[in-house]
Design an enzyme around this catalytic site. Structure first.
Site, PDB file in Angstrom:
ATOM      1  N   HIS A  50      30.500  29.033  36.000  1.00  0.00           N
ATOM      2  CA  HIS A  50      29.560  29.379  34.946  1.00  0.00           C
ATOM      3  C   HIS A  50      30.249  29.187  33.592  1.00  0.00           C
ATOM      4  CE1 HIS A  50      31.630  33.293  35.837  1.00  0.00           C
ATOM      5  NE2 HIS A  50      31.768  33.247  34.527  1.00  0.00           N
TER       6      HIS A  50
HETATM    7  C1  T46 Z   1      34.525  35.043  33.969  1.00  0.00           C
HETATM    8  C2  T46 Z   1      35.468  34.939  35.103  1.00  0.00           C
HETATM    9  C3  T46 Z   1      36.864  34.627  34.661  1.00  0.00           C
HETATM   10  C4  T46 Z   1      29.993  43.438  36.290  1.00  0.00           C
HETATM   11  O1  T46 Z   1      29.173  44.258  36.709  1.00  0.00           O
HETATM   12  N1  T46 Z   1      30.668  43.676  35.123  1.00  0.00           N
HETATM   13  C5  T46 Z   1      31.607  42.807  34.615  1.00  0.00           C
HETATM   14  O2  T46 Z   1      32.184  43.090  33.558  1.00  0.00           O
HETATM   15  C6  T46 Z   1      31.896  41.613  35.361  1.00  0.00           C
HETATM   16  C7  T46 Z   1      32.933  40.625  34.844  1.00  0.00           C
HETATM   17  C8  T46 Z   1      31.218  41.386  36.532  1.00  0.00           C
HETATM   18  N2  T46 Z   1      30.285  42.266  36.978  1.00  0.00           N
HETATM   19  C9  T46 Z   1      29.605  42.005  38.246  1.00  0.00           C
HETATM   20  C10 T46 Z   1      28.665  40.829  38.271  1.00  0.00           C
HETATM   21  C11 T46 Z   1      28.735  40.356  39.702  1.00  0.00           C
HETATM   22  O3  T46 Z   1      27.812  41.096  40.471  1.00  0.00           O
HETATM   23  O4  T46 Z   1      30.601  41.728  39.235  1.00  0.00           O
HETATM   24  C12 T46 Z   1      30.144  40.743  40.146  1.00  0.00           C
HETATM   25  C13 T46 Z   1      31.116  39.556  40.208  1.00  0.00           C
HETATM   26  O5  T46 Z   1      31.023  38.830  38.968  1.00  0.00           O
HETATM   27  P1  T46 Z   1      31.081  37.233  38.919  1.00  0.00           P
HETATM   28  O6  T46 Z   1      30.446  36.664  40.109  1.00  0.00           O
HETATM   29  O7  T46 Z   1      30.566  36.803  37.584  1.00  0.00           O
HETATM   30  O8  T46 Z   1      32.669  36.999  39.007  1.00  0.00           O
HETATM   31  P2  T46 Z   1      33.501  35.691  38.718  1.00  0.00           P
HETATM   32  O9  T46 Z   1      34.864  35.940  39.241  1.00  0.00           O
HETATM   33  O10 T46 Z   1      32.798  34.468  39.192  1.00  0.00           O
HETATM   34  O11 T46 Z   1      33.536  35.589  37.102  1.00  0.00           O
HETATM   35  C14 T46 Z   1      34.218  36.584  36.354  1.00  0.00           C
HETATM   36  C15 T46 Z   1      33.410  36.981  35.115  1.00  0.00           C
HETATM   37  O12 T46 Z   1      32.098  37.395  35.501  1.00  0.00           O
HETATM   38  C16 T46 Z   1      33.278  35.840  34.158  1.00  0.00           C
HETATM   39  O13 T46 Z   1      32.795  36.321  32.909  1.00  0.00           O
HETATM   40  O14 T46 Z   1      34.687  34.389  32.963  1.00  0.00           O
HETATM   41  O15 T46 Z   1      35.485  36.096  35.954  1.00  0.00           O
END
Ligand code: T46
Length: 132
Positions: A50
């Site tokens: 993303h």
């Molecule tokens: C990024 C990379 C480096 C929350 O509820 N609060 C938060 O602050 C974050 C970061 C995530 N979440 C929830 C949203 C999803 O349900 O945690 C779950 C996993 O998040 P996501 O699938 O977006 O995780 P990554 O590892 O793909 O991405 C994350 C960050 O979301 C993103 O901003 O830059 O790490």
């Protein structure tokens, strides 16, 4: 444009070990609003896929290692994060993908905004459309 140099996080070292500070107005390229960390990833796991409309972040592997691929729509640059004193800056409107997590990887991310799902662009074609 992707900055290819990692940010140096100065470690304060003495006979007991080392300490690194992340501080607004000192070594962060934005005002810090949120910190989170990612750990316990299987080596086959890939995360990210993303971009963010406004969010700016730095990411640093506190232990272990992983690869962070950044893409500005024109070039893709891979960063090996394996040092708790080296951080990658992830600017707004940069597509990111993370892979090759070591089992002991703890990836700390410092962010310029509170969590906001509407700031995410999770579709690559939409990302390309938004930068052009
Ligand atoms: C990024 C990379 C480096 C929350 O509820 N609060 C938060 O602050 C974050 C970061 C995530 N979440 C929830 C949203 C999803 O349900 O945690 C779950 C996993 O998040 P996501 O699938 O977006 O995780 P990554 O590892 O793909 O991405 C994350 C960050 O979301 C993103 O901003 O830059 O790490």
């Amino acid at each position: 444009m992707i900055k290819k140099d990692l940010i140096d996080l100065k470690a304060i070292c003495d006979s007991r070990g080392s300490l690194v500070v992340l501080e607004n107005g000192n070594n962060l390229p934005f005002e810090l609003k949120r910190v989170y960390y990612i750990f316990g990833n299987d080596n086959s796991v890939e995360r990210g896929f993303h971009a963010h409309k406004e969010l700016q972040q730095i990411a640093v592997a506190l232990s272990g290692s992983c690869v962070m691929m950044l893409d500005d729509g024109e070039q893709k640059v891979e960063f090996l994060l394996n040092n708790p004193t080296k951080a990658v800056f992830i600017d707004k409107m940069i597509w990111r993908e993370m892979k090759d997590f070591s089992p002991d990887c703890v990836l700390l991310v410092a962010a310029s905004m509170k969590y906001n799902e509407s700031d995410y662009i999770r579709d690559y074609d939409e990302f390309l459309k938004n930068i052009n």
